[in-house]
Design an enzyme around this catalytic site. Structure first.
Site, PDB file in Angstrom:
ATOM      1  CG  HIS A 140       5.598 100.895  28.168  1.00 20.21           C
ATOM      2  ND1 HIS A 140       6.769 101.118  27.480  1.00 20.21           N
ATOM      3  CD2 HIS A 140       5.163  99.664  27.776  1.00 20.21           C
ATOM      4  CE1 HIS A 140       7.029 100.060  26.706  1.00 20.21           C
ATOM      5  NE2 HIS A 140       6.076  99.160  26.876  1.00 20.21           N
ATOM      6  CG  HIS A 185       5.038  95.204  29.350  1.00 19.62           C
ATOM      7  ND1 HIS A 185       6.240  94.649  28.979  1.00 19.62           N
ATOM      8  CD2 HIS A 185       4.732  96.093  28.380  1.00 19.62           C
ATOM      9  CE1 HIS A 185       6.635  95.175  27.841  1.00 19.62           C
ATOM     10  NE2 HIS A 185       5.733  96.066  27.431  1.00 19.62           N
ATOM     11  CD  GLU A 186       1.375  97.924  27.988  1.00 24.29           C
ATOM     12  OE1 GLU A 186       1.783  99.077  27.729  1.00 24.29           O
ATOM     13  OE2 GLU A 186       1.633  96.937  27.265  1.00 24.29           O
TER      14      GLU A 186
HETATM   15 ZN    ZN Z   1       5.990  97.365  25.769  1.00 23.34          ZN
END
Ligand code: ZN
Length: 501
Positions: A268, A264-265
């Site tokens: 980003h 997830h990170e």
């Molecule tokens: Zn997030």
């Protein structure tokens, strides 16, 4: 004009540097700082943020923007310079409307209320946070009223994270999504739940970290321009164009937790790392909205990282890392385990299908609070009632209820939750559109290759940073505004097959 633009960029670079210095302080506090550093660190971060704010709302910046406006009007609407001037103007208008005294009061209240929440949560003590939340609600209303002329009182808060979205549009999209999700959840939960015991064995931390790092390197996360460290609540942060960091946490008794958080990170970070380098140090140089940021993080976490083709490539590798734990677990069992759908009480542990229902509950409660329909004292019960009606569950205490998320305990009420679900909807859109021009993408995943998708995202989304708003990006990429259809189709296809619906 060129001189003025140069001066504006210089000022913006300094402001940006101050913000990045603040990010370093915050990263250190969340990773390596000993507890003793906290009081001084709080003061130092407040100082840096005040200096940045003061530099930005300097009337000299306003004057430069005024002088540059006719110049921007003569440029093509699409030019980087015209966009830089307009986006800076938008941010400047927003920043100058909020008095510095309010910001100081709000920040002080935020850190105080965070400290109270940290203690109150494990003690299941809503009464302790209640006066702080009441104050937060009052401050949130005050904040909104610095922007008179809003349609809904939550709009100025939504504007901060998801510029261009409004209560009305978010509400309409959420209602459509809900109408599709509720029957889907019902159909899935009518069946035998997936067996996810294979994920709940003992998985040593070092091996977990090494495996996830290999994967995100393949996604394209560049360790020459980033690094990963451990923290309690994972996040991505940026110190420079070539220094975009991520953090993670690992549970040795739950393989999915740390791994998917790392994916997830990294999503980003991939967004920030692939913005046009020319935008560095300006308001164009970061992701355009929480919704688009989440569309990237969830793309790599879910659409890629929880897909069958991805695991057809990576599962044998994972089995080689954890032979004891996984040698007798077939790929299909593992795939079902990581995609287990089950209504639950905790948003951050929720699966792809039920996750959005958690977000909608918060968004609706925020609107009720801000509209004055709901009082803080009644919030815990309102929370339980919504979980019962929407997910069929009632938390035994407020720990797994209204005390679970940090958001309301350090920031405003409003504006912070919708981005998660907008991100899910938008990532469905990006993926469907990317597949139209590159039907080979799933086959690439199965070969451990991710550059086709990443390059598509860079070309269509990442590179633009904040040059375009969320709505403009959607229009440019798909020719239409925000639309739930591709996301719903993605969910129905994937879970239809998993659960034979
Ligand atoms: Zn997030």
């Amino acid at each position: 004009m060129e001189e003025k633009l140069k001066e504006l960029k210089q000022r913006l670079q300094e402001i940006n540097d101050l913000d990045m210095i603040g990010a370093v302080l915050n990263w250190d506090q969340s990773t390596y700082m000993p507890p003793g550093g906290a009081p001084a660190r709080g003061r130092q971060m407040a100082l840096v943020s005040r200096l940045s704010q003061e530099k930005f709302i300097d009337p000299a910046v306003g004057k430069l923007l005024d002088d540059l406006e006719p110049y921007a009007d003569r440029l093509p609407d699409d030019s980087d310079e015209a966009r830089l001037i307009r986006v800076t103007r938008r941010e400047y208008e927003r920043a100058t409307k909020v008095p510095p005294e309010f910001l100081a009061q709000f920040n002080a209240h935020g850190s105080e209320s965070y400290q109270v929440w940290i203690k109150a949560r494990p003690e299941n003590n809503f009464a302790a946070v209640r006066p702080y939340l009441e104050k937060t609600l009052e401050l949130s209303r005050q904040y909104a009223n610095f922007f008179p002329g809003y349609e809904h009182i939550i709009d100025p808060m939504i504007d901060m994270g998801d510029y261009g979205m409004k209560a009305a549009s978010v509400r309409a999209v959420f209602a459509d999504l809900r109408a599709e999700l509720v029957p889907l959840v019902q159909a899935i939960t009518a069946q035998e739940p997936a067996d996810d015991r294979c994920l709940k064995q003992h998985f040593p931390e070092a091996d977990q970290l090494a495996f996830a790092v290999d994967v995100i390197k393949a996604f394209g996360y560049d360790f020459e321009r980033g690094r990963q460290d451990k923290t309690h609540h994972p996040f991505m942060t940026k110190f420079a164009f070539d220094d975009v960091r991520i953090t993670t946490r690992v549970k040795e008794n739950d393989l999915g937790d740390g791994m998917f958080s790392t994916f997830h990170e990294s999503g980003h970070a991939l967004y920030e790392l692939n913005i046009n380098r020319a935008y560095e140090g300006t308001p164009l140089g970061g992701g355009t909205s929480s919704g688009v940021h989440e569309s990237s993080s969830r793309m790599w976490e879910n659409i890629v990282g929880r897909s069958k083709p991805f695991w057809s490539h990576y599962y044998p590798k994972l089995q080689a890392v954890f032979p004891e734990q996984l040698k007798d677990v077939p790929l299909d069992t593992f795939y079902r385990a990581i995609n287990k759908v089950q209504p639950s009480l905790i948003r951050t542990d929720a699966d792809e299908v039920t996750y959005n229902l958690h977000v909608m509950i918060r968004f609706d409660l925020e609107m009720d609070l801000l509209e004055g329909k709901l009082a803080i004292k009644d919030l815990p019960e309102a929370w339980h009632a919504r979980y019962e009606s929407d997910l069929g569950l009632r938390a035994p205490s407020d720990v797994n209820g209204v005390l679970q998320d940090v958001h309301w305990y350090f920031g405003l009420i409003g504006g912070m939750f919708q981005g998660y679900t907008l991100g899910n909807i938008i990532n469905g859109t990006w993926y469907a559109t990317a597949l139209e021009s590159h039907p080979e993408i799933p086959a690439d995943f199965a070969a451990g290759k991710f550059d086709t998708l990443r390059n598509w995202l860079t070309e269509n989304v990442y590179q633009y940073g904040s040059k375009y708003t969320t709505n403009e990006l959607l229009e440019r990429v798909t020719g239409r505004p925000l639309n739930i259809e591709p996301y719903i189709r993605y969910l129905k296809t994937k879970y239809g097959e998993l659960y034979e619906l």
